[in-house]
Motif scaffolding. Structure first.
Motif, mmCIF file in Angstrom:
data_model
loop_
_atom_site.group_PDB
_atom_site.id
_atom_site.type_symbol
_atom_site.label_atom_id
_atom_site.label_comp_id
_atom_site.label_asym_id
_atom_site.label_seq_id
_atom_site.Cartn_x
_atom_site.Cartn_y
_atom_site.Cartn_z
ATOM 1 N N VAL A 132 -7.787 5.078 5.333
ATOM 2 C CA VAL A 132 -6.391 4.624 5.377
ATOM 3 C C VAL A 132 -5.669 5.477 6.403
ATOM 4 O O VAL A 132 -5.863 6.700 6.440
ATOM 5 C CB VAL A 132 -5.724 4.767 3.995
ATOM 6 N N CYS B 43 0.837 -1.207 0.000
ATOM 7 C CA CYS B 43 0.000 0.000 0.000
ATOM 8 C C CYS B 43 0.874 1.260 0.000
ATOM 9 O O CYS B 43 1.818 1.373 0.780
ATOM 10 C CB CYS B 43 -0.905 -0.022 1.232
ATOM 11 N N ILE B 44 0.536 2.199 -0.890
ATOM 12 C CA ILE B 44 1.316 3.432 -0.991
ATOM 13 C C ILE B 44 0.569 4.638 -0.394
ATOM 14 O O ILE B 44 1.015 5.772 -0.503
ATOM 15 C CB ILE B 44 1.685 3.728 -2.466
ATOM 16 N N GLY B 45 -0.589 4.375 0.195
ATOM 17 C CA GLY B 45 -1.315 5.451 0.864
ATOM 18 C C GLY B 45 -1.937 6.463 -0.067
ATOM 19 O O GLY B 45 -2.189 7.613 0.325
ATOM 20 N N CYS B 46 -2.243 6.055 -1.283
ATOM 21 C CA CYS B 46 -2.760 7.018 -2.275
ATOM 22 C C CYS B 46 -4.215 7.418 -2.029
ATOM 23 O O CYS B 46 -4.712 8.365 -2.604
ATOM 24 C CB CYS B 46 -2.622 6.441 -3.680
ATOM 25 N N ARG B 47 -4.935 6.688 -1.232
ATOM 26 C CA ARG B 47 -6.335 6.941 -0.872
ATOM 27 C C ARG B 47 -7.313 6.739 -2.036
ATOM 28 O O ARG B 47 -8.464 7.143 -1.954
ATOM 29 C CB ARG B 47 -6.507 8.355 -0.281
ATOM 30 N N LYS B 48 -6.864 6.080 -3.084
ATOM 31 C CA LYS B 48 -7.778 5.826 -4.209
ATOM 32 C C LYS B 48 -8.912 4.884 -3.775
ATOM 33 O O LYS B 48 -10.023 4.964 -4.283
ATOM 34 C CB LYS B 48 -7.018 5.208 -5.391
ATOM 35 N N CYS B 49 -8.602 3.983 -2.853
ATOM 36 C CA CYS B 49 -9.647 3.074 -2.362
ATOM 37 C C CYS B 49 -10.743 3.856 -1.649
ATOM 38 O O CYS B 49 -11.935 3.521 -1.764
ATOM 39 C CB CYS B 49 -9.045 2.026 -1.424
ATOM 40 N N LEU C 110 -4.673 -4.794 -2.806
ATOM 41 C CA LEU C 110 -5.886 -5.503 -2.393
ATOM 42 C C LEU C 110 -6.166 -6.630 -3.376
ATOM 43 O O LEU C 110 -6.352 -6.376 -4.571
ATOM 44 C CB LEU C 110 -7.093 -4.544 -2.374
ATOM 45 N N CYS D 271 -7.300 0.138 -6.730
ATOM 46 C CA CYS D 271 -5.994 0.202 -6.047
ATOM 47 C C CYS D 271 -4.827 0.109 -7.041
ATOM 48 O O CYS D 271 -4.605 -0.951 -7.634
ATOM 49 C CB CYS D 271 -5.913 -0.931 -5.026
ATOM 50 N N PRO D 272 -4.046 1.186 -7.217
ATOM 51 C CA PRO D 272 -2.987 1.170 -8.239
ATOM 52 C C PRO D 272 -1.916 0.087 -8.049
ATOM 53 O O PRO D 272 -1.593 -0.605 -9.012
ATOM 54 C CB PRO D 272 -2.393 2.583 -8.170
ATOM 55 N N PRO D 273 -1.377 -0.107 -6.832
ATOM 56 C CA PRO D 273 -0.318 -1.128 -6.719
ATOM 57 C C PRO D 273 -0.877 -2.528 -6.477
ATOM 58 O O PRO D 273 -0.106 -3.457 -6.206
ATOM 59 C CB PRO D 273 0.498 -0.656 -5.517
HETATM 60 S S1 SF4 Z 1 -5.786 2.355 -3.193
HETATM 61 FE FE1 SF4 Z 1 -4.455 0.667 -2.624
HETATM 62 S S2 SF4 Z 1 -2.404 1.621 -2.446
HETATM 63 FE FE2 SF4 Z 1 -3.878 3.290 -2.473
HETATM 64 S S3 SF4 Z 1 -4.281 3.663 -0.271
HETATM 65 FE FE3 SF4 Z 1 -5.861 2.216 -0.963
HETATM 66 S S4 SF4 Z 1 -5.038 0.208 -0.486
HETATM 67 FE FE4 SF4 Z 1 -3.320 1.666 -0.416
#
Ligand code: SF4
Ligand code: SF4
Ligand code: SF4
Length: 307
Positions: free
Chosen positions: A92, A48-54, A197, A192-194
């Motif tokens: 997150v 997880c890179i903390g991008c908050r896309k989720c 999940l 989720c980009p990376p």
């Molecule tokens: S979208 Fe994926 S990478 Fe980005 S914060 Fe959520 S769980 Fe982390």
């Protein structure tokens, strides 16, 4: 007098033993625990890179605040630990990483979709129920608004729409069950980009999780959170450091219904008012969360404001 969990149940046992004597066991949650159709989500916190896309995807999929994606690009939110709300089914949080200060640890949280949920066992009218695939879903039209589910959830997930005077609902992640019925992925996993999940069968995800640990013992601690906690959860986590250091509750393997159901049944048998159930559930969960197996995340490790 400090009331520990064992002490609490000894007190309860005296008052409820007679009522419990002829109480039939409820088997539904037991059956769910071994449901081969259980879906799951494996969250690899090391990815997880903390991008908050989720968070954005969840907001969109559930028609929550309707904020544009820009609102979810604000990284200042990581300055303090956040909790889920009736308008945010997933959040997150960021935690310090002692191994690499340039790479903090991000942890997404939402309803864990317990295999034996406290919320469903406390719900008197079946408004919260475990679906065939293990997702814990909600029927607003059945809901009495008693909020016992909020008290009985070991993860303190369900939130209530206190601001809605007419049709307040209990709110939480329902595993995007309508998207799943349409053959889509849960919105957060899709976005989720990376690909931190991974959605799939819980059984397969557990195998995958253990395989990842085995192949990368330096990357992961040897613990899949949710495999056994509170009787097992559909959301499973991998991590690089002890879970209690990054906001996870340290909970035992016992399922909450095995604690709440005898109390609930006894109350009805004895004809006590609903308030009594609320009080007893509250006291029971207080001892459950504050027993020696519980570490308050706020006390265990601060979020990482400097990262
Ligand atoms: S979208 Fe994926 S990478 Fe980005 S914060 Fe959520 S769980 Fe982390
Ligand atoms: S985490 Fe709480 S709300 Fe979600 S299924 Fe478990 S008991 Fe219910
Ligand atoms: S599964 Fe759906 S409702 Fe649950 S956190 Fe992901 S996007 Fe939100």
């Amino acid at each position: 007098m400090k009331l520990n969990r064992r002490g609490f149940f000894q007190v309860m046992a005296a008052g409820t033993a007679t009522a419990l004597a002829s109480q039939p066991a409820q088997a539904s949650d037991q059956a769910q625990a071994s449901n081969p159709n259980s879906i799951g989500m494996l969250v690899d916190t090391t990815e997880c890179i903390g991008c908050r896309k989720c968070e954005f995807a969840c907001d969109m999929a559930n028609n929550l605040t309707g904020q544009p994606v820009k609102a979810f690009e604000d990284m200042k939110v990581y300055d303090r630990e956040r909790r889920m709300s009736e308008n945010a089914f997933t959040v997150v949080n960021r935690y310090a990483n002692p191994e690499d200060s340039n790479r903090p640890i991000y942890v997404k949280s939402q309803c864990m979709h317990c295999l034996k949920p406290g919320c469903t066992s406390a719900c008197l009218v079946g408004a919260l129920r475990v679906g065939d695939n293990g997702a814990v879903v909600y029927d607003a039209w059945k809901c009495l608004g008693c909020r016992y589910c909020m008290v009985a959830c070991p993860f303190q997930v369900p939130m209530y729409e206190y601001d809605d005077p007419l049709t307040p609902r209990v709110r939480k992640c329902e595993f995007c069950h309508t998207r799943l019925e349409e053959g889509k992925l849960p919105a957060c996993a899709e976005m989720c980009p990376p690909m931190a999940l991974t959605f799939g069968s819980r059984e397969e995800l557990l195998k995958l999780a253990h395989k990842k640990i085995e192949s990368n013992p330096d990357r992961y601690i040897d613990h899949v959170y949710g495999e056994k906690e509170v009787g097992g959860t559909s959301w499973l986590y991998l991590a690089s450091r002890e879970f209690e250091k990054t906001g996870f509750l340290k909970l035992g393997e016992g399922a909450v219904p095995s604690l709440t159901e005898p109390i609930q049944h006894a109350i009805f048998k004895l004809g006590l008012p609903p308030l009594a159930l609320y009080g007893l559930l509250g006291a029971m969960m207080w001892t459950y969360r504050n027993g020696d197996e519980y570490i308050d995340p706020g006390e265990s490790e601060e979020t990482d404001p400097s990262a």
